[in-house]
Every structure is written in C-alpha cells, then in structure tokens.
Design an enzyme around this catalytic site. Structure first.
Site, PDB file in Angstrom:
ATOM      1  N   ASP A  18      75.917   5.542   8.834  1.00 32.55           N
ATOM      2  CA  ASP A  18      77.190   6.262   9.035  1.00 32.55           C
ATOM      3  C   ASP A  18      78.399   5.340   9.100  1.00 32.55           C
ATOM      4  OD1 ASP A  18      75.635   8.601   9.286  1.00 32.55           O
ATOM      5  OD2 ASP A  18      75.310   8.157  11.408  1.00 32.55           O
ATOM      6  N   GLY A  20      80.356   4.554   6.678  1.00 31.85           N
ATOM      7  CA  GLY A  20      81.429   4.975   5.763  1.00 31.85           C
ATOM      8  C   GLY A  20      81.232   4.404   4.362  1.00 31.85           C
ATOM      9  N   LYS A  21      79.965   4.162   4.018  1.00 31.38           N
ATOM     10  CA  LYS A  21      79.658   3.575   2.702  1.00 31.38           C
ATOM     11  C   LYS A  21      80.126   4.475   1.560  1.00 31.38           C
ATOM     12  CE  LYS A  21      75.342   3.433   3.973  1.00 31.38           C
ATOM     13  NZ  LYS A  21      75.463   3.763   5.387  1.00 31.38           N
ATOM     14  N   GLY A  45      74.003  10.865   4.601  1.00 34.92           N
ATOM     15  CA  GLY A  45      75.146  11.771   4.504  1.00 34.92           C
ATOM     16  C   GLY A  45      76.357  10.932   4.184  1.00 34.92           C
ATOM     17  N   HIS A  46      76.763  10.935   2.921  1.00 33.43           N
ATOM     18  CA  HIS A  46      77.893  10.104   2.499  1.00 33.43           C
ATOM     19  C   HIS A  46      79.091  10.996   2.249  1.00 33.43           C
ATOM     20  CE1 HIS A  46      74.858   6.826   1.077  1.00 33.43           C
ATOM     21  NE2 HIS A  46      74.933   6.960   2.379  1.00 33.43           N
ATOM     22  N   GLN A 232      71.660   4.654   4.879  1.00 32.43           N
ATOM     23  CA  GLN A 232      71.397   4.259   6.277  1.00 32.43           C
ATOM     24  C   GLN A 232      72.045   2.892   6.544  1.00 32.43           C
ATOM     25  OE1 GLN A 232      68.472   5.697   4.468  1.00 32.43           O
ATOM     26  NE2 GLN A 232      69.391   7.553   5.225  1.00 32.43           N
ATOM     27  N   THR A 247      64.396   4.254  10.129  1.00 28.12           N
ATOM     28  CA  THR A 247      63.975   5.167   9.082  1.00 28.12           C
ATOM     29  C   THR A 247      62.771   4.548   8.366  1.00 28.12           C
ATOM     30  OG1 THR A 247      64.747   6.558   7.276  1.00 28.12           O
ATOM     31  CG2 THR A 247      65.574   4.284   7.316  1.00 28.12           C
ATOM     32  N   THR A 309      72.970  16.334  10.046  1.00 29.79           N
ATOM     33  CA  THR A 309      72.364  17.192  11.068  1.00 29.79           C
ATOM     34  C   THR A 309      73.389  17.783  12.030  1.00 29.79           C
ATOM     35  OG1 THR A 309      72.062  15.286  12.504  1.00 29.79           O
ATOM     36  CG2 THR A 309      70.212  15.845  11.062  1.00 29.79           C
ATOM     37  N   LEU A 340      89.294   1.858  11.653  1.00 25.59           N
ATOM     38  CA  LEU A 340      90.135   1.110  12.592  1.00 25.59           C
ATOM     39  C   LEU A 340      91.099   2.060  13.294  1.00 25.59           C
ATOM     40  CD1 LEU A 340      90.821  -1.799  13.576  1.00 25.59           C
ATOM     41  CD2 LEU A 340      92.734  -1.743  11.964  1.00 25.59           C
ATOM     42  N   ASP A 341      91.545   3.092  12.579  1.00 22.56           N
ATOM     43  CA  ASP A 341      92.492   4.063  13.132  1.00 22.56           C
ATOM     44  C   ASP A 341      91.940   4.775  14.366  1.00 22.56           C
ATOM     45  OD1 ASP A 341      90.757   4.973  10.995  1.00 22.56           O
ATOM     46  OD2 ASP A 341      91.579   6.976  11.376  1.00 22.56           O
TER      47      ASP A 341
END
Ligand code: IMP
Length: 444
Positions: A18, A20-21, A45-46, A232, A247, A309, A340-341
């Site tokens: 998660d 942010g790829k 989940g991208h 992942q 995983t 999920t 960063l925000d």
C-alpha cells in the site's frame, strides 16, 4: 528522476504494501512501452487517480489506462479470472478500452473458488495469535497448489476442456472431503458449475492469453522499455518479510526475473516506493505502530483503509531501520516518497532510526516474529509543518520543515529521493532537486 536514464525498471514497495506503487507506475508509464506484473494476485490494490476519476486495480497492471502500453500479467501472478473479467468490464463501462494492450501468460496459475474458500475457512479456524489476516483472495492456497503441482491449474489448461474437467472434478471432490472433515463445511462446491464458469471466462479472455515470456523476449530484443510493477511490499515477502505474517509470493526485486520471465540482466533500475510514514494491514509485528490518537489521525487524514478489503490500516511512524533492510535486499537505486501531505499539521514527526533490545541497538533486522516483537523502536523527533501540500507545485515550495524531514530520511537511507508525492493525482508529484513538476509529464 531522470526517466531516460532508467532503462528497464522495476517498481517495488519497501514497507508492508500500500505504498502507492500504482500512482508511480501510472506516472512512469509514459516513458515505457510495456508494463509487466510478475507476482501476487488480486490481493493487491493499486489506486490510480486522474483528475476526479479514481481507478482501483487489483490484477490489471497500472499501465492499462494508457492504450498504447502493452500490459502483461506474467507467469508469477496468481490469476483469478472472475476478478480479472470484472475489472476489464469495469474499465469498459468507463469508456476505457481493454484490447490487445492486455496480455495474460499461459503459464500463470489460476485462483479457483476452493482456494478462496480454504483461505476463509483456515483463517476462521485459527485463534487470535495465529491468524495472518489475509485478504481472503485465495492467494496462499493457490501458490500452495502451484508448489504441489499435481493439484494446480494454469491458464493454459483451459485450452484443453476435457482434461480440465476431469482433473477439476477430482480436485474439487477431494477439497469438499477435506473441508467437510476439517472445518465441518456442509456446502460442497459443484465441480461441473466451476468448470462451466471457468471455460466461459476463458472464452471471454481468449484474445488476451498468450506466451508472455516470448512477448517480453521480443520486447527486449526490439529495444522496448519495460516497467515491472511490484505488488505488496518487501516486508510481506515470503522469504524476507515478517514471516509468517506475509503473503505467499516473492515481492522483492529478485522476483522480477523469475515471475516475469526475463534474465536478471534485463532489469536496469530498481525504484523503491515508501510512504512518509508506515502502514500495515493484517496481523503481525509492527515496531513503529502508533496505537494512539496520532495513529488514528494519520489513518483518517491518509484515508488508510484497504483498497481490496476496506480494512482499516494500522499506522505508525516512518521506520528507517526496516526500509534500510528493504533497500539492501532489493538493490534500490532511487526512492519515491508518497503521502508527504498526510503528515501536514502534526506539531512534530518522528523517524524510527533503529531498534533496541534490552537497552542495546540491534545490528540486523530481526529474522523472526518473536524477535521483532521484542524490540523497542528508537526515535528521532523533528519539527512538523503546516499547510495543504497538495497545492504545492515545486519541491522548493514545500515548507522548510517538510524538506528537512525528507533530507533526514534520505540521509538515514543513503539512497536519493527523486520524487515526492503530495496528493493522489498525477499532477501532485514533485521532482526533488528543483526540477519540473512530474505532473506535467504524467498528464497526456
Ligand atoms: P494474502 O496475500 O491475502 O495471503 O495476505 C497475507 C498478508 O499480506 C495479510 O497481512 C494481508 O493483509 C497482506 N497483504 C496482501 N496483499 C496486500 C496488499 O496489496 N497491500 C497490503 N497488504 C497486503
């Protein structure tokens, strides 16, 4: 980030997934011809956001939003054809065409309904301490069958319906017996219905199925530029992650070659993606976790709920010790810092620089969950900053304290941070070092 100097590049997460790829892969795709997934499955989940439109991708590579990019689902991916078909239909309903720009490997393994059922039943049977907290997408059971071989099904098997049927009947019958005996399950799966459904799905996807290993060899020979999209994160890797709370696939750069089907020498750059803090979803040790109001604040501000999920993600401070371990394992050449925000508005921010055990710093990342649970995080505290960073258009416009935070993170990690994300949109991405806003590159 010098896009031209990258060569064939893999993008991997260095934390617990998660990171942010999806956004970064989408942003980079303009400079590539091919995007290939090499591991994981629909547990991923991208999220890609373009203007107000938000796309949550699970199996489809994140280059799918650009029609001129070839997107490959490689042999190392665990493919759920139902989810794949739904994702394709979902994009078509939003006028995004998915045609020959999507190729699925004949060698990829199939996630079947009994895999998902086993994932659910076995998790439910475990007591609190031994639950893994899986996504229930059947990933572990699918990869387990792959290793067993005789009970596994690959995409290629769907092209021989009679063999597929007869083997599937035997496998489903055996699974029904085990589910009834072990878990008291009284809703046996119907092998014939599964076969009909999967052969139908295969018909619908037939134009996408091919030998993607050969496609990639041709791409390499033709000088095409390939982006390998990780799923992942390093700390969820089956070999090197926080086992057993991981995983079932290899998430590190080492998997690119095996999972996509290219020689290691075909990968020229390894870009690592991290959040400006840390999150984890599911069970397992997490030394810099914030089990308090600050953790809750980060979760709400960062919308830290699972894309797959919907589960709330556990949040904590940036863990430079864990990321250093991941950088070394993955051979990371440059870093991208996301979210960063999200940290904007905190009076102070902390970085976990090391772990201690009985008052002494540990020298290597703890190899077992028992050891990792026993360590204490050591923190450095830096001043926080204020303001809506998503409106900032160049790195120099960031508050001085935010830049100081990134400088310190980079110093601790020893690898250049070349992109910083300050919002979900393609345009909210800053080149570090006074170069132009990557958003103008991403907007096509
Ligand atoms: P599985 O991959 O569904 O078997 O889940 C195993 C562990 O990995 C669980 O802790 C999941 O929450 C975690 N996990 C799997 N995929 C992702 C992901 O894409 N992002 C974050 N965590 C994940």
């Amino acid at each position: 980030m010098d896009f031209d100097a990258l060569g064939n590049t893999c993008v991997v997460g260095l934390q617990w997934g998660d990171e942010g790829k999806g956004k970064i892969v989408d942003l980079l795709t303009e400079h590539f011809d091919v995007v290939a997934r090499f591991a994981g499955g629909a547990n991923a989940g991208h999220t890609v956001q373009i203007g107000d439109a938000k796309f949550a991708l699970h199996l489809l590579p994140s280059g799918i939003l650009r029609p001129d990019i070839v997107n490959i689902i490689g042999p190392g991916v665990a493919v759920d054809l139902e989810i794949l078909s739904e994702e394709i239909e979902g994009l078509r309903a939003r006028q995004i065409e998915v045609g020959r720009n999507l190729l699925v490997s004949l060698r990829a393994h199939l996630v079947m309904p009994y895999h998902k059922k086993q994932d659910r039943l076995s998790e439910a049977r475990r007591d609190g301490g031994t639950k893994i907290g899986t996504t229930a997408k059947g990933i572990g059971p699918c990869y387990a069958d792959k290793m067993l071989r005789s009970t596994a099904f690959r995409v290629a098997d769907l092209s021989r319906p009679d063999d597929f049927r007869s083997r599937m009947k035997k496998v489903v019958s055996d699974r029904n017996t085990v589910f009834a005996a072990l878990y008291g399950d009284d809703e046996p799966l119907d092998a014939e219905a599964i076969c009909r459904r999967w052969l139908d799905l295969a018909d619908g996807l037939a134009t996408h199925v091919t030998d993607t290993t050969a496609t990639l060899q041709e791409a390499i020979a033709g000088g095409k530029r390939i982006l390998f999209e990780g799923a992942q994160g390093c700390m969820l890797d089956i070999h090197h992650g926080t086992f057993p709370y991981v995983t079932s696939s290899v998430c590190t750069t080492g998997a690119v070659s095996a999972g996509a089907g290219v020689p290691p020498s075909a990968v020229h750059s390894c870009v690592g993606v991290v959040k400006a803090y840390t999150t984890r979803v599911g069970e397992g040790p997490f030394p810099s976790e914030l089990d308090d109001a600050t953790g809750e604040w980060i979760r709400e501000r960062g919308h830290e709920y699972g894309t797959t999920t919907g589960r709330p993600r556990r949040c904590g401070w940036f863990d430079a010790f864990a990321v250093n371990y991941a950088i070394e394992l993955n051979g990371i050449t440059e870093l991208v810092v996301m979210h960063l925000d999200t940290l904007s508005g905190l009076p102070e921010v902390k970085i976990c620089t090391n772990y201690s055990f009985i008052g002494r710093n540990v020298s290597v990342f703890p190899p077992t969950d028992v050891q990792l649970r026993a360590v204490e995080p050591c923190y450095e505290t830096l001043p926080g900053w204020e303001g809506n960073l998503s409106e900032v258009t160049s790195y120099e416009q960031l508050p001085a304290a935010a830049r100081a935070y990134l400088d310190r993170v980079e110093e601790l990690l020893g690898v250049p941070i070349t992109l910083v994300s300050v919002g979900p949109d393609r345009s909210a991405t800053l080149h570090r070092g006074g170069r132009r806003n990557a958003g103008s590159i991403g907007m096509s």
